[in-house]
Design an enzyme around this catalytic site. Sequence first.
Site, PDB file in Angstrom:
ATOM      1  CG  HIS A  20      15.148 -59.412  -7.807  1.00 29.67           C
ATOM      2  ND1 HIS A  20      15.915 -59.364  -6.529  1.00 29.67           N
ATOM      3  CD2 HIS A  20      14.487 -58.338  -7.801  1.00 29.67           C
ATOM      4  CE1 HIS A  20      15.525 -58.234  -5.789  1.00 29.67           C
ATOM      5  NE2 HIS A  20      14.603 -57.617  -6.525  1.00 29.67           N
ATOM      6  N   GLY A 106      18.013 -44.169  -1.068  1.00 31.30           N
ATOM      7  CA  GLY A 106      17.070 -45.177  -0.840  1.00 31.30           C
ATOM      8  C   GLY A 106      16.002 -45.444  -1.722  1.00 31.30           C
ATOM      9  CB  ALA A 107      14.791 -43.594  -4.500  1.00 31.48           C
ATOM     10  CG  ASP A 156      22.785 -51.891  -7.804  1.00 30.26           C
ATOM     11  OD1 ASP A 156      22.287 -52.253  -8.882  1.00 30.26           O
ATOM     12  OD2 ASP A 156      22.263 -51.899  -6.472  1.00 30.26           O
TER      13      ASP A 156
HETATM   14  C1  GLA Z   1      19.710 -54.437  -5.740  1.00 29.05           C
HETATM   15  C2  GLA Z   1      21.123 -54.979  -5.856  1.00 29.05           C
HETATM   16  C3  GLA Z   1      21.308 -55.575  -7.064  1.00 29.05           C
HETATM   17  C4  GLA Z   1      20.180 -56.175  -7.846  1.00 29.05           C
HETATM   18  C5  GLA Z   1      19.041 -55.416  -7.575  1.00 29.05           C
HETATM   19  C6  GLA Z   1      17.672 -56.165  -8.522  1.00 29.05           C
HETATM   20  O1  GLA Z   1      19.798 -53.076  -6.465  1.00 29.05           O
HETATM   21  O2  GLA Z   1      22.024 -53.959  -5.307  1.00 29.05           O
HETATM   22  O3  GLA Z   1      22.536 -56.321  -7.038  1.00 29.05           O
HETATM   23  O4  GLA Z   1      19.977 -57.529  -7.372  1.00 29.05           O
HETATM   24  O5  GLA Z   1      18.715 -55.008  -6.369  1.00 29.05           O
HETATM   25  O6  GLA Z   1      18.017 -56.307  -9.615  1.00 29.05           O
END
Ligand code: GLA
Length: 381
Positions: A20, A106-107, A156
């Site tokens: 986050h 979804g994990a 990600d």
């Molecule tokens: C998800 C989002 C990312 C990031 C994370 C928390 O994976 O896709 O962009 O914000 O949550 O770090």
Amino acid sequence: MQKTERQFFAPGRVNLIGDHTDYNGGLVFPAALNMGTYLTVSPSEDDCYHFSSKNDPAAFTLRKEELTQRHHSWVDYPLGVLKEFTDRGLSVPYCRFHYRGDLPIGAALSSSASIEVVTVVALNALCGEPFTMLELVQMAQHAENDFVGMNCGIMDQFASGFGKKDCAIALDCNTLEYEHVPLEMQGLKFIIANTNKKRGLVDSAYNQRRSECQQALELIRAHRPVDCLCQLTMDLFNTVAPYLAGNVLKRARHAVRENENVREAVTALKAGDMVRFGQLMSASHATLRDDYEVTCPELDFLAERAQHFPGVLGSRMTGAGFGGCTVTLIAENQVNAFVETLGKAYEERFGLRADFYVAEIGAGADSVSLLSKLVRKSATQ
Ligand code: GLA
């Protein structure tokens, strides 16, 4: 129209520390896994796009004019990416797209981002490679924000595109500057534990956290010129904290502290100080639990039990939270005992089986596109 079948791969990721922070202009430290999504693209025999998946029975045959419709299904990830191409005036040939993934879905290991990135890389190849990897990961993120409606940051998709074998990626999400940091493990392993807890309404809870951070930023900006929360150090944050209250204060405090933790963790790792790295992982879990409130009893149980297990240097949830996985830094010779003991305790406590994976850090989709270039080159020779 493309004539032959082609294969692509994009990995999922484990985030070692820095959750986050990406959408707050901060630092993250993910690594690509050797698990991810494979995509086979073959010619379509009609004027339709076909989407199917080995992991989901829902299959779709769509005409060009049907591509912009959402289905609230896995296919929205590829469709969102396709729209990124058509919005830029590119014409994607009719094809069959068949997906197969070996990530738990979804994990919090970026199964969705790996579908987006494998699609973006494949479409780029089909269209003659007009985009750089940075543009591709930005298109993949935009597809998720705009088409799927999840306001995720860039971490990600970036990790999936830019992963490198046995390295983590120190990424500054404000400038998009990054560095591959070799993981010299000194007899340690990162082990991932999947809670297998069903995650409900993650997108809306995630979007809510993101808007609380935005509110904090606006309140702070009335007193101090900053572009994003993670531009503040903890000391500076303490000078503006009195203007914030309640959840908005807590969310912002996590983002700023987590960003400092990532900076220190990357320095510790480069210096070979795995003990400090582990401590920072555990500290990160604490603020994700107490200030960001994105853990859950299952994640807390696995992380806290792990933190007290022999040979463990640190443990935390990874990714968005609300379920999903923890990541633990542990002595290699304790891995089996850890899996057995924690697995048993978890099942007794929650009636759910946890899955454990020793993280194998692999390459990003970029090297697959390079590989496909080589394959194509040799095929034309
Ligand atoms: C998800 C989002 C990312 C990031 C994370 C928390 O994976 O896709 O962009 O914000 O949550 O770090």
